[in-house]
Scaffold this motif. Structure first.
Motif, PDB file in Angstrom:
ATOM      1  N   LEU A  48     -61.114  37.795 -12.739  1.00  0.00           N
ATOM      2  CA  LEU A  48     -61.891  36.992 -13.262  1.00  0.00           C
ATOM      3  C   LEU A  48     -63.013  36.233 -13.543  1.00  0.00           C
ATOM      4  CD1 LEU A  48     -61.147  36.709 -16.560  1.00  0.00           C
ATOM      5  CD2 LEU A  48     -59.924  35.405 -16.727  1.00  0.00           C
ATOM      6  N   ALA A  49     -62.523  35.919 -12.176  1.00  0.00           N
ATOM      7  CA  ALA A  49     -63.524  34.740 -12.251  1.00  0.00           C
ATOM      8  C   ALA A  49     -64.871  35.611 -11.933  1.00  0.00           C
ATOM      9  CB  ALA A  49     -63.488  33.794 -11.096  1.00  0.00           C
ATOM     10  N   THR A  50     -64.734  35.981 -11.194  1.00  0.00           N
ATOM     11  CA  THR A  50     -66.090  37.333 -10.547  1.00  0.00           C
ATOM     12  C   THR A  50     -66.843  37.900 -12.031  1.00  0.00           C
ATOM     13  OG1 THR A  50     -65.339  37.830  -8.680  1.00  0.00           O
ATOM     14  CG2 THR A  50     -66.914  39.578  -9.537  1.00  0.00           C
ATOM     15  N   ALA A  51     -65.580  37.696 -13.008  1.00  0.00           N
ATOM     16  CA  ALA A  51     -66.574  39.083 -14.451  1.00  0.00           C
ATOM     17  C   ALA A  51     -67.553  37.778 -14.835  1.00  0.00           C
ATOM     18  CB  ALA A  51     -65.379  39.287 -14.816  1.00  0.00           C
ATOM     19  N   ALA A  52     -66.807  36.884 -14.810  1.00  0.00           N
ATOM     20  CA  ALA A  52     -67.679  35.500 -15.331  1.00  0.00           C
ATOM     21  C   ALA A  52     -68.645  34.827 -14.575  1.00  0.00           C
ATOM     22  CB  ALA A  52     -66.889  34.214 -15.228  1.00  0.00           C
ATOM     23  N   THR A  53     -68.202  35.126 -13.305  1.00  0.00           N
ATOM     24  CA  THR A  53     -70.307  34.665 -12.445  1.00  0.00           C
ATOM     25  C   THR A  53     -70.753  35.626 -12.827  1.00  0.00           C
ATOM     26  OG1 THR A  53     -69.150  35.581 -10.911  1.00  0.00           O
ATOM     27  CG2 THR A  53     -68.820  32.530 -11.242  1.00  0.00           C
TER      28      THR A  53
END
Length: 958
Positions: free
Chosen positions: A122-127
């Protein structure tokens, strides 16, 4: 990933396969059926080969380095090449999802891990919203310690999988070795103990099948183990460094601990099983050693038994048959042929040559050495064998053992004590029987020679007698019978040899196999120690008992003599006081005995009578020297030669052999100095009679008084030896009748420089004279004859008897009370008992008086028939001596100490008329207490000993 060494487990496989080679070798030996030849040689060869195998196998209490699976770990570690220390790879999707077989903890941790992974995604998708190049959604990576993982999988997990397989393999090995051990024991029992038949092929086939199954299992195990370990490595490689297999599990400390644990378990299995194998092998080696002893004894028994039998059958028997044949020819000759002296001399020549040859042949055959050789060599073999064996009793009960379960067993001591000792005792009995037979054989030869020689001598000395030729023929017939007895002895020796050697090996085998069975081994050792202790205690008890018995016997004899003396004094005191007196006439039994003695002796063969004739010996055939007395006589002569005062007086009972010892002493010194033999036959009671006696002895000298006689000797005589017998005839037991004795002492003391004086005197005369006149002071050497030892008395009689050629048979005496085991004895043993009793009683009556012993011996003969003399001990009642009156007792005492009295001497001693003396002496003669020899009355030899005892009890003599 696989390793660079696809055959890394081959060394471990080789160790396991090599561990089965010992069983393979054992099976190959058993497959050559040990009983195929059904002979001892085949079985002995099998035992030797089996012993060689066991010497190289099952001989270590602890495993050797490099021979066990765990010993290959360093080689396995070296084979693990091509693995990186650290390697990073992406985790597979399965590492984030629960898998079949995961624990609850792992499942829970994977849920958390997956939740964190999705948060990361999820963090990767946000970044990615802010990146030109979007970052892909990936799984996490994990760090793999590949080298540590390889060590864990290819070593630790391998040994964990090997452990149950190895344990089962060791159990199978133990079962097989026990089966072969038991098979060998059954073969041993069948061979030596006639046990049940053993089906070797079935047992060996079963063990072979089990061994091949284990070999196949090893092949299968190692054919798949590398593939399984590679697969295991791949599985662990995927999960290494993850929740399922964290890095902590591959830490060196943890990995080494796991390895040590599994290797320690492997080592425990190896060591424990090795102890079992060693325990089985040690007892197996012990049994094989004992089996070799059995072979050795059996072979020696067979060889020596055959050699002994050959010596008897081919060496001795033909020679003895030839002896009998020639003696039979002599015995069957016509009596007229004996008129030619050369014909008679043929007998002596033949016997003189043949008997020594046969005696030499008997000794050269060395029968006793051959007889004992198997036992001697067995004892040496036991002594050269192992002293100790380690024994663990629990292993034979199927229990686990440790090094503390072993106890050293002194097998050599056990063999020597529990097995060899009883066998030696039994064999020693057989050896004694053989030695007894050998002695009997040589004695038969001696008796043949003695009988033949004596028959010839008797024939020539009595040639004018019409019965001389008949006596010679009868004597020769007895030698034929003796040769028959010798052949019988040879037959008995052959039978004894066969019986002894036939059972020797079997008895030893039974004892060895019994005592060294596992369940009896420790008991046997304890029994041996207990037996040794008991033997020591028995020896101590026997010694104490012997001392006690000697004291009891001594006390009993003292009490018996004290009772006899007290009773005699009491009886005589009553008579003297006139309280009670009743004449107890001589018993009918004694009267008959005395009257029949001469008749009984006269009925014996003339040749036999002559053998026991009461005459001093002049030839060495019957001479039994009194060594102590002869030594004293020689010392006296040596002392006289140096110029010292050395006159001798020999003191002994009438018939004790004083004249005989003088005869042989004269022979020994007659070449050194001249010897003058004098004997006083009649009482010399005045100086004139004495001077007349010496005038006849010294005719070259002229003298009319003792002083002139002494001077003549000193001036004219050359040094010489003078033997003067019977000096007790120079005095009379009455006041003032010791003058001639004093004159003799003067003569002896003043002529010592020229004459070596040897005199003789009766024992009881000497004691009286020494008490009244201290005559021992006139002699430098007083040689008193003690009692003849019982064995010497026995030898003196049997030596004469052997010359006759007659056999002996002893009858039990009247009122004979034998010991308990008498009836169980053999006839020969019973004869030995009766003979010992006879000679003991004979010695009690005769003691130092040999002539008296000869009379008792001849009187004891009951019959002479078919070359056999039957003899019986006869006890007489001499209690009538207690009823003799004082005049009778004093008369008997005077006759005893003077060696005989005439009417004049008796009337002079007792100061009575000749008529009174005649009446007194005739009554005693009629009663059988005295014998009349010419004009002299002497004590009857048959009552001599009892009369002496009676006079001692009354203190007449000492």
């Amino acid at each position: 990933m696989t390793t660079n060494s696809p055959q890394k487990y081959l060394p471990v496989k080789a160790v396991l396969m090599n561990s089965l080679q010992f069983e393979e070798a054992l099976l190959e030996r058993f497959e050559k059926n040990p009983l195929a030849g059904n002979d001892l040689l085949t079985y002995a060869e099998y035992t030797t080969q089996l012993k060689g195998l066991l010497k190289n196998g099952l001989n270590q209490m602890h495993p050797n380095s490099g021979e066990l699976p765990e010993d290959q770990i360093s080689e396995l570690q070296a084979s693990l090449v091509g693995f990186e220390q650290l390697k990073v790879e992406v985790q597979y999707e399965e590492r984030f999802y629960a898998q079949k077989g995961d624990s609850s903890k792992v499942r829970l941790l994977k849920i958390g891990k997956r939740w964190l992974l999705k948060l990361d995604w999820l963090a990767t998708a946000a970044t990615n919203l802010f990146r030109k190049e979007k970052k892909a959604k990936t799984y996490w990576k994990h760090v793999i310690e590949e080298a540590a993982l390889a060590d864990y999988v290819y070593l630790t997990l391998f040994y964990e999988q090997l452990l149950p397989f190895y344990e089962q393999l060791l159990q199978n090995r133990e079962i097989r070795i026990r089966q072969l051990y038991v098979l060998d024991r059954e073969l041993e029992k069948f061979r030596f103990l006639k046990g049940e038949a053993v089906n070797v092929e079935v047992t060996v086939a079963q063990v072979r099948e089990d061994l091949e199954a284990d070999q196949a299992d090893i092949e299968r195990f190692f054919a798949t183990i590398e593939v399984e370990m590679d697969a295991e490595f791949e599985v662990h490689r995927k999960i290494a460094g993850t929740i399922e297999f964290p890095k902590a599990k591959l830490k060196i400390k943890r990995t080494k601990k796991l390895q040590q644990k599994v290797l320690h378990r492997l080592a425990q299995l190896s060591a424990g099983q090795q102890l079992v194998f060693f325990a089985l092998g040690e007892h197996w080696r012990l049994k094989l050693h004992n089996r070799n002893l059995i072979y050795r004894l059996k072979q020696q028994a067979e060889a020596q038994g055959g050699a002994l039998q050959h010596q008897l059958d081919q060496g001795l028997k033909p020679a003895f048959i030839e002896l009998k044949k020639q003696l039979t020819i002599f015995a069957n000759r016509n009596e007229k042929e004996w008129e030619e002296p050369e014909k008679v001399q043929e007998i002596r020549s033949f016997v003189s040559q043949k008997v020594p040859e046969l005696t030499q042949l008997v000794f050269q055959s060395k029968l006793d050495g051959l007889f004992m050789r198997p036992m001697i060599e067995l004892e040496q073999a036991i002594g050269a064998g192992p002293e100790l064996h380690q024994f663990a009793a629990l292993v034979f009960d199927g229990k686990r053992i440790s090094s503390n379960s072993f106890h050293p067993v002194q097998t050599r001591v056990l063999l020597q004590g529990s097995v060899l000792a009883p066998l030696k005792d039994e064999f020693a009995t057989h050896q004694k029987d053989l030695m007894r037979l050998l002695q009997k054989l040589t004695t038969s030869l001696e008796e043949i020679k003695y009988a033949a020689d004596y028959s010839v001598d008797f024939y020539f000395s009595h040639k004018q007698d019409e019965k001389a030729a008949e006596e010679l023929t009868e004597g020769l017939k007895r030698t034929v019978k003796k040769s028959d007895e010798a052949l019988g002895v040879l037959a008995s020796m052959g039978q004894l040899t066969r019986e002894s050697f036939a059972g020797m090996g079997q008895v030893f085998a039974e004892l060895v196999l019994e005592y060294f069975e596992p369940h009896r081994l420790h008991q046997s050792e304890k029994s041996n120690q207990r037996r040794a202790l008991i033997a020591r205690r028995k020896a101590q008890a026997k010694e104490a008992l012997d001392v006690s018995l000697k004291k009891v016997k001594h006390s009993f004899k003292w009490l018996k003599s004290f009772y006899a003396a007290s009773y005699s004094r009491y009886f005589n005191l009553r008579n003297l006081l006139g309280i009670s007196y009743e004449k107890a006439p001589i018993s009918t039994e004694l009267s008959n005995y005395l009257s029949e003695t001469r008749q009984a002796i006269a009925r014996l063969p003339l040749m036999y009578q002559k053998l026991f004739e009461n005459v001093p010996l002049t030839e060495e055939r019957f001479y039994l020297p009194r060594r102590a007395e002869v030594k004293r006589l020689e010392d006296a002569f040596s002392s006289w030669q140096t110029g010292r005062f050395s006159p001798v007086c020999i003191v002994g009972e009438q018939g004790s052999g004083t004249t005989t010892i003088l005869n042989f002493f004269e022979k020994s010194i007659q070449n050194k100095l001249p010897v003058k033999r004098l004997a006083i036959r009649a009482n010399l009671l005045d100086e004139k009679a004495m001077l007349s006696f010496f005038q006849k002895a010294f005719p070259a000298l002229s003298f009319s008084s003792m002083d002139e006689f002494i001077r003549a000797i000193q001036e004219n005589e050359e040094p010489q030896i003078v033997v003067l017998e019977n000096i007790h005839k120079l005095f009379l037991r009455s006041s003032g009748d010791f003058g001639n004795l004093m004159q003799l002492f003067k003569l002896v003391s003043q002529t010592n420089s020229k004459l070596f004086w040897i005199t003789s005197c009766y024992r009881y005369s000497w004691k009286l004279l020494d008490y009244t006149n201290s005559i021992s002071g006139y002699f430098a050497y007083v040689i008193e004859f003690g009692d003849v030892p019982s064995d010497l008395l026995r030898e003196a009689i049997l030596k004469r008897h052997q010359l006759s050629g007659f056999s002996l048979k002893f009858l039990p005496p009247d009122h004979f009370v034998p010991k308990r085991n008498y009836q169980k004895m053999s006839e020969e043993e019973q004869q030995e008992v009766l003979k010992a009793n006879f000679f003991e009683d004979l010695w009690q009556h005769a003691q130092s008086n040999l002539s008296l012993a000869f009379i008792y011996w001849l009187r004891g003969i009951r019959e002479v028939e078919d070359g056999v003399i039957t003899i019986q001990q006869k006890r007489l009642n001499f209690s009538f001596l207690n009823s003799l009156k004082t005049p009778e007792i004093t008369s008997l005492h005077s006759i005893l100490i003077h060696g005989g009295l005439g009417l004049d001497e008796h009337s002079r001693i007792f100061r009575c008329s000749k008529e009174e003396s005649f009446r007194m002496l005739m009554v005693l003669t009629d009663d059988g207490l005295l014998e009349k020899q010419g004009e002299i009355y002497v004590v009857n030899p048959l009552v001599y000993r009892m009369l002496v005892s009676q006079l001692k009890s009354l203190n007449f003599i000492y």
